[in-house]
Design a protein around this motif. Structure first.
Motif, PDB file in Angstrom:
ATOM      1  N   ALA A   1       0.829  -1.208   0.000  1.00  0.00           N
ATOM      2  CA  ALA A   1       0.000   0.000   0.000  1.00  0.00           C
ATOM      3  C   ALA A   1       0.863   1.257   0.000  1.00  0.00           C
ATOM      4  O   ALA A   1       0.544   2.242  -0.687  1.00  0.00           O
ATOM      5  CB  ALA A   1      -0.932  -0.014   1.218  1.00  0.00           C
TER       6      ALA A   1
ATOM      7  N   LEU B   1      -6.044   3.620   5.405  1.00  0.00           N
ATOM      8  CA  LEU B   1      -5.908   2.373   4.663  1.00  0.00           C
ATOM      9  C   LEU B   1      -6.988   1.412   5.146  1.00  0.00           C
ATOM     10  O   LEU B   1      -7.080   1.121   6.343  1.00  0.00           O
ATOM     11  CB  LEU B   1      -4.521   1.762   4.877  1.00  0.00           C
ATOM     12  CG  LEU B   1      -3.333   2.611   4.418  1.00  0.00           C
ATOM     13  CD1 LEU B   1      -2.018   1.906   4.744  1.00  0.00           C
ATOM     14  CD2 LEU B   1      -3.420   2.904   2.940  1.00  0.00           C
TER      15      LEU B   1
ATOM     16  N   LEU C   1      -4.914  -3.736   0.925  1.00  0.00           N
ATOM     17  CA  LEU C   1      -5.390  -2.481   1.499  1.00  0.00           C
ATOM     18  C   LEU C   1      -5.501  -1.427   0.409  1.00  0.00           C
ATOM     19  O   LEU C   1      -4.662  -1.355  -0.487  1.00  0.00           O
ATOM     20  CB  LEU C   1      -4.423  -1.996   2.579  1.00  0.00           C
ATOM     21  CG  LEU C   1      -4.255  -2.899   3.797  1.00  0.00           C
ATOM     22  CD1 LEU C   1      -3.094  -2.418   4.659  1.00  0.00           C
ATOM     23  CD2 LEU C   1      -5.543  -2.952   4.615  1.00  0.00           C
ATOM     24  N   SER C   2      -6.539  -0.603   0.508  1.00  0.00           N
ATOM     25  CA  SER C   2      -6.704   0.532  -0.402  1.00  0.00           C
ATOM     26  C   SER C   2      -6.595   1.818   0.395  1.00  0.00           C
ATOM     27  O   SER C   2      -7.019   1.892   1.549  1.00  0.00           O
ATOM     28  CB  SER C   2      -8.071   0.471  -1.099  1.00  0.00           C
ATOM     29  OG  SER C   2      -8.102  -0.580  -2.040  1.00  0.00           O
ATOM     30  N   SER C   3      -6.016   2.838  -0.232  1.00  0.00           N
ATOM     31  CA  SER C   3      -5.820   4.115   0.456  1.00  0.00           C
ATOM     32  C   SER C   3      -6.940   5.093   0.132  1.00  0.00           C
ATOM     33  O   SER C   3      -7.435   5.140  -0.988  1.00  0.00           O
ATOM     34  CB  SER C   3      -4.471   4.718   0.061  1.00  0.00           C
ATOM     35  OG  SER C   3      -4.415   4.940  -1.339  1.00  0.00           O
TER      36      SER C   3
END
Length: 199
Positions: free
Chosen positions: A34, A56, A81-83
């Motif tokens: 990430a 995140l 995970l995405s930010s």
């Protein structure tokens, strides 16, 4: 192959420790991936940027809450995970004080922050004036100064990591778990913000 268990069907202490190490390694892999993505995203806007804060969240949970994002997110692994950038984060001149006002909901698994710094090689540090304003000017105008972008991330369980890039070496990405200890600690405290306020 199944893990050997004791007579009660439980893992031994050594096996539990090995599983915990595996879990921590997996968490570190997710966090570092990430952070690399965040650094690439921020780099597209060039240098001389303000500090930027990101939540995140597990990509699967984000897609479940916001299905319309399905066309924008690339899902490589089930637990990635995405930010989510926090556009209202404006810490002013003291980044650590700015982070002291931040708290996260339970849906946030980790947090990351990007910041840029100017520094000098160690053999020049003793020439830096004591006065903060003069020191800042001295560092900024010195012919050997370096610009660095740092991205630090911390997970809710305390797992932390960082990546960094020098302006003078744009093709090299540095990485480590202790790049900016004070910033890492300040970011970790954002997961205990309510506890800090009560104490």
């Amino acid at each position: 192959m199944n893990q050997p268990r004791d007579a009660a069907g439980e893992l031994s202490d050594g096996e539990e420790r090995a599983e915990a190490r595996d879990d921590q390694h997996d968490a570190l892999d997710r966090l570092s991936a990430a952070l690399v993505e965040i650094e690439r995203f921020v780099a597209r806007s060039g240098w001389d940027q303000p500090s930027r804060l990101f939540a995140l969240v597990p990509t699967a949970e984000l897609l479940a809450a916001e299905p319309a994002l399905g066309d924008q997110l690339v899902v490589n692994t089930a637990d990635q995970l995405s930010s989510v950038e926090q556009d209202d984060f404006h810490p002013g001149s003291d980044l650590l004080e700015g982070l002291a006002t931040i708290g996260w909901p339970d849906t946030v698994a980790a947090a990351a922050i990007t910041t840029e710094r100017t520094f000098l090689p160690a053999d020049v540090e003793d020439q830096i004036p004591d006065d903060p304003d003069k020191a800042a000017e001295f560092v900024a105008t010195h012919p050997r100064h370096e610009e660095i972008r740092v991205v630090v991330g911390v997970m809710r369980d305390g797992t932390h990591y960082g990546v960094a890039r020098l302006a003078s070496k744009p093709d090299d990405l540095l990485a480590g778990d202790n790049l900016v200890p004070a910033l890492t600690s300040a970011l970790a405290r954002t997961f205990h913000w309510g506890e800090n306020e009560e104490s």
